[in-house]
Enzyme design. Structure first.
Site, PDB file in Angstrom:
ATOM      1  N   ASN A  87       0.824  -1.214   0.000  1.00  0.00           N
ATOM      2  CA  ASN A  87       0.000   0.000   0.000  1.00  0.00           C
ATOM      3  C   ASN A  87       0.856   1.261   0.000  1.00  0.00           C
ATOM      4  O   ASN A  87       1.900   1.313   0.660  1.00  0.00           O
ATOM      5  CB  ASN A  87      -0.892   0.040   1.242  1.00  0.00           C
ATOM      6  CG  ASN A  87      -1.937  -1.040   1.230  1.00  0.00           C
ATOM      7  OD1 ASN A  87      -1.688  -2.132   0.747  1.00  0.00           O
ATOM      8  ND2 ASN A  87      -3.104  -0.740   1.753  1.00  0.00           N
ATOM      9  N   PRO A  89      -0.663   4.509   0.880  1.00  0.00           N
ATOM     10  CA  PRO A  89      -1.842   5.318   1.207  1.00  0.00           C
ATOM     11  C   PRO A  89      -1.530   6.807   1.224  1.00  0.00           C
ATOM     12  O   PRO A  89      -0.367   7.220   1.256  1.00  0.00           O
ATOM     13  CB  PRO A  89      -2.213   4.827   2.606  1.00  0.00           C
ATOM     14  CG  PRO A  89      -0.951   4.276   3.177  1.00  0.00           C
ATOM     15  CD  PRO A  89      -0.173   3.733   2.030  1.00  0.00           C
ATOM     16  N   CYS A 272      -7.387   4.284  -7.078  1.00  0.00           N
ATOM     17  CA  CYS A 272      -6.287   5.031  -7.706  1.00  0.00           C
ATOM     18  C   CYS A 272      -6.567   6.485  -8.024  1.00  0.00           C
ATOM     19  O   CYS A 272      -5.738   7.340  -7.740  1.00  0.00           O
ATOM     20  CB  CYS A 272      -5.866   4.335  -9.008  1.00  0.00           C
ATOM     21  SG  CYS A 272      -5.103   2.737  -8.746  1.00  0.00           S
ATOM     22  N   ARG A 342     -13.312   0.647  -2.481  1.00  0.00           N
ATOM     23  CA  ARG A 342     -12.384   1.721  -2.126  1.00  0.00           C
ATOM     24  C   ARG A 342     -12.753   3.013  -2.861  1.00  0.00           C
ATOM     25  O   ARG A 342     -12.829   3.032  -4.075  1.00  0.00           O
ATOM     26  CB  ARG A 342     -10.945   1.307  -2.446  1.00  0.00           C
ATOM     27  CG  ARG A 342     -10.486   0.145  -1.573  1.00  0.00           C
ATOM     28  CD  ARG A 342      -9.108  -0.342  -1.917  1.00  0.00           C
ATOM     29  NE  ARG A 342      -9.041  -0.978  -3.228  1.00  0.00           N
ATOM     30  CZ  ARG A 342      -7.924  -1.440  -3.780  1.00  0.00           C
ATOM     31  NH1 ARG A 342      -6.778  -1.321  -3.129  1.00  0.00           N
ATOM     32  NH2 ARG A 342      -7.941  -2.004  -4.958  1.00  0.00           N
TER      33      ARG A 342
END
Length: 480
Positions: A87, A89, A272, A342
């Protein structure tokens, strides 16, 4: 035998490595992750992610030349090529909070690689990372090298969820960035040889490291920009009586523009687009490019505006209040053919309606009740931190129930919001739904998938993004 190890068994690492294993039977592929539950799922009949075609690929290779393991250090130390798909983030605190990528997990992966390696390695960036990340990774590895040589490559993924396996089988392009040194070029060729098992040579593009890193952010920014552009037009269409579908079709016939990513909707989602644009904004700001940063910020602002505009349209249409009213939500995933939630626009729409005290009944064919409750009780950006760092038991949102099918969700509802373009929602018996709903019965189509004329004939009051407004709605403007 060449050995490949991928650190990170998520949406990118799992499918990518499964296809490499299928197409390269002479290569041993290991996918490693510290999450025991995730690895157990990859080794079971219920894979941790839903992606059409993935099951078949995994079952063909698993146990032969494809392995899923929590023994991270063993597989990393044995590998010739290490893909890092952890990840990245958005930072939630400190310098660059809310925009910059958090490279904590990348850095710890690099340090672990340096600790356990006993032979030369090619380390491949597979996660989406900020430009110049490779430089930082190189420094960590070279300062802890113990005489071992590392080559860093950037190999960003360009997969679309819902078609990831198809995208991997027949990619538009495979991008490999590396150093312009003998060692760098040798590493590029080694990775190119892997993809050349099934990808035509003219589709494998080789660049320098920084171009490869930036190309991923640029591609996502351009795609998101197209969606925000058509969504901005959808608001104007509603105000003028134009039809956004007709406008998109006319614009898309221009060969310089093309028809893809011109469907008006409630907004873009996925792991994304927003993250990469925020990252791009931060990089621009760090390089003193304020005007460029502001340009890309606007793409996010229009996306947020589209979601709030949709919520306002729902509330204003229903006598300016949804308090205590049952609203059916069809679709929670950010797009069809995936269970991924997400940054799904459904989260912001549901939170907006909950803020007005609506009671929501949600149905999505691939998203679990636990996931929905978790998403609605989580803070922004928390979703992108590893599962073990997320809230363990999310507070249950009392105004939310999860239905088993669309008909149950719609029963006794005042309004119906379509937030994911699942094919099954096109084929529903809307007469049956109308009969079971409170009257007046409203449909708010956030994906432009219903036959508006047919639904109005049944008796629904229909709002479809960017389409000429129902006379009922014209008198109730959506204030944003």
């Amino acid at each position: 035998m060449v050995k490949i190890c991928c650190i990170g068994a998520g949406y990118v690492g799992g499918p990518t490595m499964a296809v490499i294993a299928l197409k390269c039977p002479s290569i041993e592929v290991a996918v490693v992750d510290i999450s025991v539950s995730r690895i157990n799922a990859w080794n079971s009949d219920e894979l941790p992610i839903y992606e059409p075609g993935l099951d078949e690929v995994v079952k063909q290779c698993r146990g032969k030349n494809l392995f899923f393991s929590t023994n991270v250090e063993k597989h990393v130390s044995e590998a010739d090529i290490i893909f890092v798909s952890v990840n990245t983030p958005t930072k939630t605190r400190g310098l660059g909070a809310g925009k910059a990528a958090d490279l904590t997990y990348w850095e710890s992966a690099a340090r672990m690689i340096a600790d356990v390696s006993k032979s030369d390695k090619i380390v491949v960036e597979k996660s989406t990372v900020p430009v110049k990340t490779a430089e930082a990774i190189e420094k960590i590895l070279s300062h802890n090298s113990k005489g071992i040589k590392y080559q860093i490559l950037s190999n960003p993924e360009f997969l679309a969820e819902g078609t990831a396996i198809e995208d991997l089988f027949k990619p538009d392009r495979v991008l490999i960035g590396g150093r312009d040194t003998p060692g760098g070029q040798k590493a590029i060729n080694a990775l190119r040889d892997v993809y050349a098992h099934w990808v035509p040579q003219d589709r494998i593009i080789c660049t320098n490291l920084w171009s490869a890193e930036l190309s991923k952010l640029a591609a996502n920014a351009f795609l998101a920009q197209r969606i925000s552009s058509v969504n901005a037009m959808s608001a104007l269409c509603e105000a003028t009586g134009a039809n956004v579908t007709q406008v998109s079709h006319a614009v898309g016939r221009d060969t310089r523009i093309g028809p893809k990513f011109l469907n008006a909707s409630v907004g873009f989602g996925g792991s994304c687009f927003q993250k990469d644009i925020l990252n791009l904004v931060y990089i621009c700001e760090c390089n003193g490019l304020t005007e460029v940063a502001n340009y890309w910020k606007q793409v996010i602002k229009v996306n947020d505006y589209q979601k709030s505009r949709f919520v306002n349209r729902v509330v204003s249409s229903m006598f300016n209040t949804v308090s205590g009213k049952k609203i059916a939500i069809l679709g929670f995933a950010f797009k069809k053919d995936t269970g991924d939630t997400r940054e799904t626009p459904a989260i912001d729409v549901c939170k907006g309606l909950l803020g007005d005290k609506a009671n929501l009944s949600i149905y999505d064919p691939q998203v679990t009740m636990d996931q929905i409750q978790k998403d609605l009780s989580m803070n922004k950006f928390d979703w992108d931190h590893p599962i073990h760092l997320q809230p363990m038991s999310p507070t249950t949102v009392k105004q939310v129930s999860v239905a088993w099918d669309a008909y149950e969700a719609a029963k006794d509802a005042h309004g119906l919001c379509i937030l994911t373009e699942w094919d099954e929602f096109r084929a529903l018996d809307y007469q049956k739904i109308f009969n079971s709903m409170q009257k007046p019965a409203f449909v708010f189509d956030g994906r432009n998938i219903v036959d508006v004329k047919k639904l109005r004939e049944i008796g629904f009051i229909v709002y479809s993004i960017g389409k000429p407004l129902d006379s009922w709605l014209k008198d109730m403007p959506a204030m944003a």
